[in-house]
Write an enzyme that holds these catalytic residues in place. Structure first.
Site, short mmCIF file in Angstrom:
data_model
loop_
_atom_site.label_atom_id
_atom_site.label_comp_id
_atom_site.label_asym_id
_atom_site.label_seq_id
_atom_site.Cartn_x
_atom_site.Cartn_y
_atom_site.Cartn_z
N ASP A 131 0.76 -1.24 0.04
CA ASP A 131 0.12 0.11 -0.15
C ASP A 131 1.19 1.11 0.13
OD1 ASP A 131 -2.10 1.67 0.07
OD2 ASP A 131 -2.85 1.29 1.88
N ASP A 155 -3.66 7.58 -4.12
CA ASP A 155 -4.70 8.04 -4.65
C ASP A 155 -5.22 8.68 -3.39
OD1 ASP A 155 -4.98 5.70 -3.21
OD2 ASP A 155 -7.00 5.50 -3.83
N ALA A 198 -11.76 3.38 0.05
CA ALA A 198 -12.74 4.10 1.02
C ALA A 198 -14.13 3.57 1.47
CB ALA A 198 -12.66 5.66 0.56
N CYS A 209 -16.65 -23.55 16.72
CA CYS A 209 -15.47 -23.45 15.78
C CYS A 209 -14.68 -24.95 15.88
CB CYS A 209 -14.29 -22.26 15.84
SG CYS A 209 -13.15 -22.51 14.69
N CYS A 249 -11.33 -25.17 14.46
CA CYS A 249 -10.05 -25.16 14.25
C CYS A 249 -9.33 -25.76 15.40
CB CYS A 249 -9.91 -23.68 13.98
SG CYS A 249 -9.34 -22.80 15.33
N CYS A 254 -9.34 -23.91 18.68
CA CYS A 254 -10.68 -24.12 19.41
C CYS A 254 -10.93 -25.54 20.00
CB CYS A 254 -11.98 -23.66 18.71
SG CYS A 254 -11.81 -21.71 18.30
ZN LIG Z 1 -11.37 -21.63 15.87
#
Ligand SMILES: [Zn+2]
Length: 490
Positions: free
Chosen positions: A92, A127, A195, A278, A280, A283
């Protein structure tokens, strides 16, 4: 020359491949670019790559440019070595800092040259990010400046580095569309929609859908399109369906710092959770109460990792949905996560005609799961093609029941699609799975289809045999049509 190839469409959503020549990698899209702060790395870029499969990330060249510690190492060693990341790195330019602090101290030529010199793979000009809801004159003036900068950027020799052409224009659809067309005409490579963060922060998803679709009208199929600052997984499906290919997120790290936990339905506070909703590894291996008792750094690290698992999981889900042709079904599910998302989905459907242009003609299935389903692009397409069918007889029966020899022709009728030639009854999208208990919107959509067919054939006498349609639908059927209820006795 194009660096972007679309492999599959669903609505305006695209499964694509972005070739990033300077990095020597091909990035599969849609994807997320984790934001890496050069000074503070919550999760190491090498771990983003090895644990989460990140093919691309984004960092801020303006911060590096102004950093006494990192400027020289970045120039000497290059970004890939500095960050220890082999994938593609986008940078950026400091436009965000410009929006926050009112001024920055580099020009587009300088910052593009710097981005090139530190080994960025995708660079960004400076910009002007014009926020939502400003006066039109401000939006126009700032857009003119942005467009001058893009033209300068297009003229700078940046070698193999791809260069972005941000699309501004505040919340004015015509300016956004014009900005999109201008950005496309520069011949630059990647198109960030700028934006839009204030809209997302305020949950203004309907306004966001309108802004994105306006930009896309101008951009056409030039791509890829980057929804700048979009990091919450709850809105990936919607943004993808509107035609966005790249997202970037500091959310995984910023939220973790505040004990906020991302889900595809919204954000939870760690303090409010008794269970982790969750699957994952974080978790599965920990409970919320365990995390609460940990030290700040360990907790932040685990929450950031969970946030990344959810984020990449949703990206894969969106890709599979595009591949499978059921992206709008996923958008519909996500739309139920928050009322503001429902607004976003409804605004998206206002642009069904635009989405229809790239939507594929046939998919495996169409699940009609809500009132909004009746406004999907597939239904619009079916009805817009009714004028392709010839009718030779003088009398036509449109019916939800069986055919009848007293009429010259018999057509089927099926909410929400409306009338169809019977030989098409087993083809997509008429093979849709539709619930028995339909919302009146579905009958109204079918009635609009009948009206369209009648409109195309003013000399034909139509009879409609419907299965208990509500008055609000029957009111939309032209008066010339003879109405009968399927179960009424003749
Ligand atoms: Zn998780």
């Amino acid at each position: 020359m194009t660096n972007f190839e679309v492999r599959a469409y669903d609505a305006a959503g695209r499964l694509g491949e972005l070739d990033v020549p300077r990095a020597g990698v091909t990035v599969e899209t849609p994807t997320i670019l984790p934001v890496v702060n050069p000074h503070v790395q919550t999760v190491d870029p090498s771990a983003l790559e090895s644990e989460f499969g990140a093919e691309i990330l984004i960092t801020n060249s303006y911060i590096l440019h102004g950093s006494e510690d990192l400027r020289e190492p970045a120039l000497e060693r290059g970004l890939h070595d500095l960050l220890d990341f082999d994938g593609a790195i986008m940078t950026d330019s400091g436009s965000f800092q410009l929006a926050e602090y009112g001024e920055i101290s580099v020009t587009t030529e300088e910052i593009l040259q710097f981005q090139h010199d530190i080994g960025s793979d995708i660079g960004t000009p400076v910009d002007i990010p014009t926020p939502p809801d400003v006066d039109r004159s401000q939006a126009e003036d700032e857009l003119a400046t942005t467009q001058e900068r893009l033209e300068i950027a297009a003229g700078v020799d940046t070698g193999e580095m791809l260069v972005t052409a941000p699309v501004q224009g505040s919340t004015y659809p015509d300016l956004r569309e014009q900005a999109g067309a201008h950005a496309k005409a520069t011949g630059l490579d990647v198109f960030p929609l700028g934006a839009v963060v204030p809209l997302m922060n305020e949950y203004r998803y309907a306004d966001l859908a309108n802004v994105v679709s306006a930009c896309k009208r101008g951009l056409g199929e030039a791509g890829p399109v980057h929804l700048f600052g979009a990091g919450h997984p709850m809105m990936f499906a919607m943004a993808a369906a509107l035609g966005c290919d790249l997202f970037d997120s500091a959310a995984y790290a910023l939220y973790a710092r505040d004990d906020r936990y991302l889900t595809v339905r919204g954000t939870e506070l760690l303090d409010d959770l008794d269970y982790f909703p969750c699957e994952c590894p974080v978790c599965t291996d920990h409970t919320p109460s365990e995390l609460r008792t940990m030290g700040e750094d360990a907790r932040e690290d685990l929450l950031a990792r969970h946030n990344l698992y959810v984020t990449y999981g949703e990206i894969r889900r969106v890709r599979q949905a595009i591949r499978g042709g059921n992206l709008l079904e996923l958008v519909e599910v996500r739309a139920r996560g928050h009322p503001a998302m429902t607004d976003g989905y409804r605004a998206l459907l206002d642009h069904a005609e635009q989405l229809e242009r790239t939507d594929r003609v046939s998919k495996d299935a169409f699940f009609h799961t809500s009132a909004e389903s009746a406004r999907r692009p597939e239904i619009l397409r079916h009805q817009s093609r009714l004028d392709r069918f010839e009718i030779t007889g003088d009398t036509v029966l449109l019916t939800e029941g069986g055919s009848n020899d007293r009429y010259d022709e018999t057509w089927g009728v099926r909410p929400p699609f409306g009338p169809y030639p019977r030989e098409l009854g087993d083809t997509y999208p008429l093979t849709a799975e539709v619930p028995d208990r339909l919302h009146r919107d579905a009958y109204e959509a079918a009635a609009d289809g009948v009206a369209r067919l009648v409109d195309c054939h003013p000399d034909v006498a139509f009879t409609l045999v419907h299965d208990d349609w509500p008055a609000s639908a029957l009111d939309r059927v032209p008066e010339t049509v003879d109405l009968r209820d399927l179960h009424a006795r003749e």
